[in-house]
Design a protein around this motif. Structure first.
Motif, PDB file in Angstrom:
ATOM      1  N   VAL A   1       2.438  17.001   2.449  1.00  0.00           N
ATOM      2  CA  VAL A   1       1.809  15.685   2.308  1.00  0.00           C
ATOM      3  C   VAL A   1       2.464  14.967   1.139  1.00  0.00           C
ATOM      4  O   VAL A   1       2.594  15.525   0.045  1.00  0.00           O
ATOM      5  N   SER A   2       2.891  13.731   1.363  1.00  0.00           N
ATOM      6  CA  SER A   2       3.466  12.959   0.274  1.00  0.00           C
ATOM      7  C   SER A   2       3.473  11.477   0.643  1.00  0.00           C
ATOM      8  O   SER A   2       2.896  11.076   1.652  1.00  0.00           O
ATOM      9  N   TYR A   3       4.182  10.695  -0.180  1.00  0.00           N
ATOM     10  CA  TYR A   3       4.195   9.250   0.021  1.00  0.00           C
ATOM     11  C   TYR A   3       5.421   8.776   0.784  1.00  0.00           C
ATOM     12  O   TYR A   3       5.593   7.577   1.001  1.00  0.00           O
ATOM     13  N   ASN A   4       6.310   9.705   1.179  1.00  0.00           N
ATOM     14  CA  ASN A   4       7.414   9.326   2.064  1.00  0.00           C
ATOM     15  C   ASN A   4       7.849  10.527   2.894  1.00  0.00           C
ATOM     16  O   ASN A   4       7.434  11.665   2.646  1.00  0.00           O
ATOM     17  N   LYS A   5       8.685  10.283   3.890  1.00  0.00           N
ATOM     18  CA  LYS A   5       9.083  11.319   4.845  1.00  0.00           C
ATOM     19  C   LYS A   5       9.917  12.405   4.181  1.00  0.00           C
ATOM     20  O   LYS A   5       9.739  13.601   4.461  1.00  0.00           O
ATOM     21  N   PHE A   6      10.831  12.019   3.304  1.00  0.00           N
ATOM     22  CA  PHE A   6      11.709  12.982   2.654  1.00  0.00           C
ATOM     23  C   PHE A   6      10.903  14.017   1.875  1.00  0.00           C
ATOM     24  O   PHE A   6      11.115  15.234   2.016  1.00  0.00           O
ATOM     25  N   LEU A   7       9.965  13.564   1.077  1.00  0.00           N
ATOM     26  CA  LEU A   7       9.175  14.483   0.259  1.00  0.00           C
ATOM     27  C   LEU A   7       8.178  15.281   1.103  1.00  0.00           C
ATOM     28  O   LEU A   7       7.910  16.456   0.819  1.00  0.00           O
ATOM     29  N   ALA A   8       7.626  14.667   2.146  1.00  0.00           N
ATOM     30  CA  ALA A   8       6.702  15.391   3.020  1.00  0.00           C
ATOM     31  C   ALA A   8       7.404  16.565   3.690  1.00  0.00           C
ATOM     32  O   ALA A   8       6.835  17.661   3.828  1.00  0.00           O
ATOM     33  N   LYS A   9       8.654  16.347   4.113  1.00  0.00           N
ATOM     34  CA  LYS A   9       9.440  17.423   4.723  1.00  0.00           C
ATOM     35  C   LYS A   9       9.696  18.542   3.715  1.00  0.00           C
ATOM     36  O   LYS A   9       9.542  19.725   4.028  1.00  0.00           O
ATOM     37  N   LEU A  10      10.091  18.193   2.497  1.00  0.00           N
ATOM     38  CA  LEU A  10      10.297  19.205   1.461  1.00  0.00           C
ATOM     39  C   LEU A  10       9.007  19.971   1.182  1.00  0.00           C
ATOM     40  O   LEU A  10       9.023  21.190   0.985  1.00  0.00           O
ATOM     41  N   ALA A  11       7.900  19.250   1.175  1.00  0.00           N
ATOM     42  CA  ALA A  11       6.611  19.880   0.864  1.00  0.00           C
ATOM     43  C   ALA A  11       6.207  20.889   1.926  1.00  0.00           C
ATOM     44  O   ALA A  11       5.659  21.952   1.614  1.00  0.00           O
TER      45      ALA A  11
ATOM     46  N   ALA B   1      13.716  10.104  -5.316  1.00  0.00           N
ATOM     47  CA  ALA B   1      12.442  10.326  -4.610  1.00  0.00           C
ATOM     48  C   ALA B   1      11.988   9.090  -3.854  1.00  0.00           C
ATOM     49  O   ALA B   1      10.789   8.851  -3.692  1.00  0.00           O
ATOM     50  N   VAL B   2      12.951   8.299  -3.373  1.00  0.00           N
ATOM     51  CA  VAL B   2      12.654   7.083  -2.628  1.00  0.00           C
ATOM     52  C   VAL B   2      13.108   7.265  -1.178  1.00  0.00           C
ATOM     53  O   VAL B   2      14.231   7.717  -0.924  1.00  0.00           O
ATOM     54  N   ASP B   3      12.253   6.921  -0.246  1.00  0.00           N
ATOM     55  CA  ASP B   3      12.592   6.987   1.172  1.00  0.00           C
ATOM     56  C   ASP B   3      11.718   5.973   1.908  1.00  0.00           C
ATOM     57  O   ASP B   3      10.518   6.191   2.081  1.00  0.00           O
ATOM     58  N   ASP B   4      12.306   4.881   2.316  1.00  0.00           N
ATOM     59  CA  ASP B   4      11.544   3.801   2.945  1.00  0.00           C
ATOM     60  C   ASP B   4      11.504   3.892   4.460  1.00  0.00           C
ATOM     61  O   ASP B   4      10.982   2.984   5.122  1.00  0.00           O
ATOM     62  N   ARG B   5      12.053   4.942   5.041  1.00  0.00           N
ATOM     63  CA  ARG B   5      12.054   5.059   6.497  1.00  0.00           C
ATOM     64  C   ARG B   5      10.619   5.137   7.019  1.00  0.00           C
ATOM     65  O   ARG B   5       9.833   5.958   6.550  1.00  0.00           O
TER      66      ARG B   5
ATOM     67  N   MET C   1       0.844  -1.194   0.000  1.00  0.00           N
ATOM     68  CA  MET C   1       0.000   0.000   0.000  1.00  0.00           C
ATOM     69  C   MET C   1       0.880   1.245   0.000  1.00  0.00           C
ATOM     70  O   MET C   1       1.860   1.316   0.730  1.00  0.00           O
ATOM     71  N   GLN C   2       0.535   2.209  -0.860  1.00  0.00           N
ATOM     72  CA  GLN C   2       1.274   3.471  -0.900  1.00  0.00           C
ATOM     73  C   GLN C   2       1.072   4.226   0.410  1.00  0.00           C
ATOM     74  O   GLN C   2      -0.059   4.432   0.858  1.00  0.00           O
ATOM     75  N   ARG C   3       2.161   4.599   1.048  1.00  0.00           N
ATOM     76  CA  ARG C   3       2.037   5.291   2.325  1.00  0.00           C
ATOM     77  C   ARG C   3       1.544   6.725   2.136  1.00  0.00           C
ATOM     78  O   ARG C   3       1.744   7.344   1.089  1.00  0.00           O
ATOM     79  N   LYS C   4       0.934   7.241   3.192  1.00  0.00           N
ATOM     80  CA  LYS C   4       0.483   8.644   3.219  1.00  0.00           C
ATOM     81  C   LYS C   4       1.119   9.296   4.443  1.00  0.00           C
ATOM     82  O   LYS C   4       0.775   8.970   5.580  1.00  0.00           O
ATOM     83  N   ILE C   5       2.057  10.203   4.190  1.00  0.00           N
ATOM     84  CA  ILE C   5       2.834  10.827   5.260  1.00  0.00           C
ATOM     85  C   ILE C   5       2.572  12.332   5.278  1.00  0.00           C
ATOM     86  O   ILE C   5       2.561  12.989   4.230  1.00  0.00           O
ATOM     87  N   ILE C   6       2.369  12.855   6.472  1.00  0.00           N
ATOM     88  CA  ILE C   6       2.216  14.305   6.669  1.00  0.00           C
ATOM     89  C   ILE C   6       3.373  14.795   7.527  1.00  0.00           C
ATOM     90  O   ILE C   6       3.712  14.165   8.536  1.00  0.00           O
ATOM     91  N   HIS C   7       3.968  15.894   7.119  1.00  0.00           N
ATOM     92  CA  HIS C   7       4.956  16.565   7.970  1.00  0.00           C
ATOM     93  C   HIS C   7       4.365  17.907   8.380  1.00  0.00           C
ATOM     94  O   HIS C   7       4.006  18.729   7.532  1.00  0.00           O
ATOM     95  N   ILE C   8       4.229  18.106   9.676  1.00  0.00           N
ATOM     96  CA  ILE C   8       3.707  19.361  10.220  1.00  0.00           C
ATOM     97  C   ILE C   8       4.858  20.156  10.823  1.00  0.00           C
ATOM     98  O   ILE C   8       5.642  19.618  11.618  1.00  0.00           O
ATOM     99  N   ASP C   9       4.966  21.415  10.454  1.00  0.00           N
ATOM    100  CA  ASP C   9       6.028  22.284  10.964  1.00  0.00           C
ATOM    101  C   ASP C   9       5.394  23.606  11.390  1.00  0.00           C
ATOM    102  O   ASP C   9       4.817  24.316  10.563  1.00  0.00           O
ATOM    103  N   MET C  10       5.475  23.912  12.673  1.00  0.00           N
ATOM    104  CA  MET C  10       4.915  25.159  13.163  1.00  0.00           C
ATOM    105  C   MET C  10       5.716  26.341  12.610  1.00  0.00           C
ATOM    106  O   MET C  10       6.932  26.272  12.460  1.00  0.00           O
TER     107      MET C  10
END
Length: 360
Positions: free
Chosen positions: A142-152, A228-232, A1-10
């Motif tokens: 919001v993205s499918y891995n942590k690396f891209l969610a942080k960039l987003a 654009a791959v990050d499996d963490r 299943m494609q992961r759904k990751i959110i990175h929240i930054d105040m």
């Protein structure tokens, strides 16, 4: 299943809390930190950032960039309390929360809750609830891995929400400078530039073997994120690796009694943090920044974790003694512990040792 990751930054968290609590600071350039000559900026409001003021910048430099800068002493207990409010909002949507600091976290919302169809909707609701509960704004990626969610989350600050879909990952990474990648610091970016690697596309064009040769095991990670791959996984119980404290002095220190006095604050703060997190460590590191900004560290590892404030102080002083006589004045001292273990386990081991001594 494609992961759904959110990175929240105040957004400018510490400074925003201060502006929220003191209406007189709103709209003004604010720096949280010490205002004295040797002070350091812990956080800067967006009004201050316009002038180039950034966190970790010497206060004297910040004041030159922005003469009207207002300095405010940090109130970490308040920031921790607000962070707790925010964490409670995250928990309404997922138990998979990985805090990175008081003001940012990853959330895995792959298993969405009933009635909410998308990670984007969850991010929107979280942002709204944070504003309602705290009066503060947050940016979300919001993205499918942590690396891209942080960039987003960095893409549309402040108060932004940006989504990188699976089919957009490679194209998004290509034009970015390698220095913008989370996980690639200034030194590594400079080394990459020397090798002709300036963008994500340049990095992707290198083989994994070449990157490992030049950067060690980290080369595998660099190769992956360039594609654009990050499996963490998001790790809700992520083990803290170290804890520490440091202080910058108003005048350079040269004499042993002054150095010992200067270490008292960081040692006390470090041991208080150890007691708070119920962890202590086997490896002790002393950080020294000289008057000319030369930075050195000296570490010592022990067979068992440091078990008391007195032991921490004595071991720190022993490391400092190896640097005497000093070649020049000292402007900063810091101390940290790593290879952390549960304090409760250390206490149990000590108790067993006492019983054996008494019994035999």
């Amino acid at each position: 299943m494609q992961r759904k990751i959110i990175h929240i930054d105040m957004d400018a968290f510490y400074a925003s809390v201060e502006q929220r609590d003191d209406p007189a600071l709103r709209g003004k350039p604010v720096a949280v930190g010490g205002s004295r000559e040797r002070g350091v900026v812990a956080a800067a409001s967006y009004e201050a950032r316009v002038f180039g003021v950034r966190s970790a910048m010497p206060s004297s430099t910040a004041r030159r960039l922005c003469p009207d800068l207002v300095f405010v002493k940090p109130r970490f207990e308040v920031y921790k309390a607000v962070s707790g409010q925010i964490r409670a909002i995250f928990a309404e949507y997922t138990p998979l929360i990985e805090p990175l600091s008081l003001d940012e976290a990853y959330l895995d919302v792959t298993e969405t809750i009933p009635g909410i169809a998308s990670a984007t909707q969850i991010a929107q609701e979280i942002k709204s609830k944070i504003r309602e509960a705290t009066g503060l704004t947050a940016s979300a990626g919001v993205s499918y891995n942590k690396f891209l969610a942080k960039l987003a989350s960095d893409y549309d600050k402040p108060d932004g929400l940006f989504v990188i879909k699976p089919q957009q990952g490679l194209a998004f990474v290509e034009p970015l400078k390698v220095g913008q990648f989370h996980g690639i610091g200034k030194v590594t970016a400079a080394k990459m530039n020397d090798l002709g690697i300036f963008t994500g596309l340049d990095l992707r064009q290198q083989t994994e073997a070449f990157l490992v040769q030049k950067f060690g095991k980290a080369g595998r990670f660099y190769h992956a994120i360039a594609n654009a791959v990050d499996d963490r996984p998001v790790q809700p119980d992520r083990i803290r690796k170290s804890t520490g404290s440091e202080t910058t002095f108003a005048t350079d220190l040269t004499e042993w009694p002054d150095l010992i006095d200067g270490l008292a604050g960081p040692i006390n703060d470090l041991w208080q943090d150890c007691e708070r997190i119920r962890s202590t460590g086997r490896t002790l590191t002393l950080k020294v920044k000289y008057a000319d900004f030369q930075l050195i560290t000296r570490s010592r590892s022990f067979g068992s974790p440091i078990s008391s404030h007195a032991q921490l102080a004595q071991c720190t002083h022993d490391i400092l003694q190896t640097l005497m006589p000093l070649p020049k004045g000292v402007r900063l001292l810091g101390v940290s512990l790593s290879n952390l273990e549960s304090m409760d386990g250390v206490a149990s081991q000590n108790e067993v040792g006492k019983q054996l001594t008494l019994g035999f």
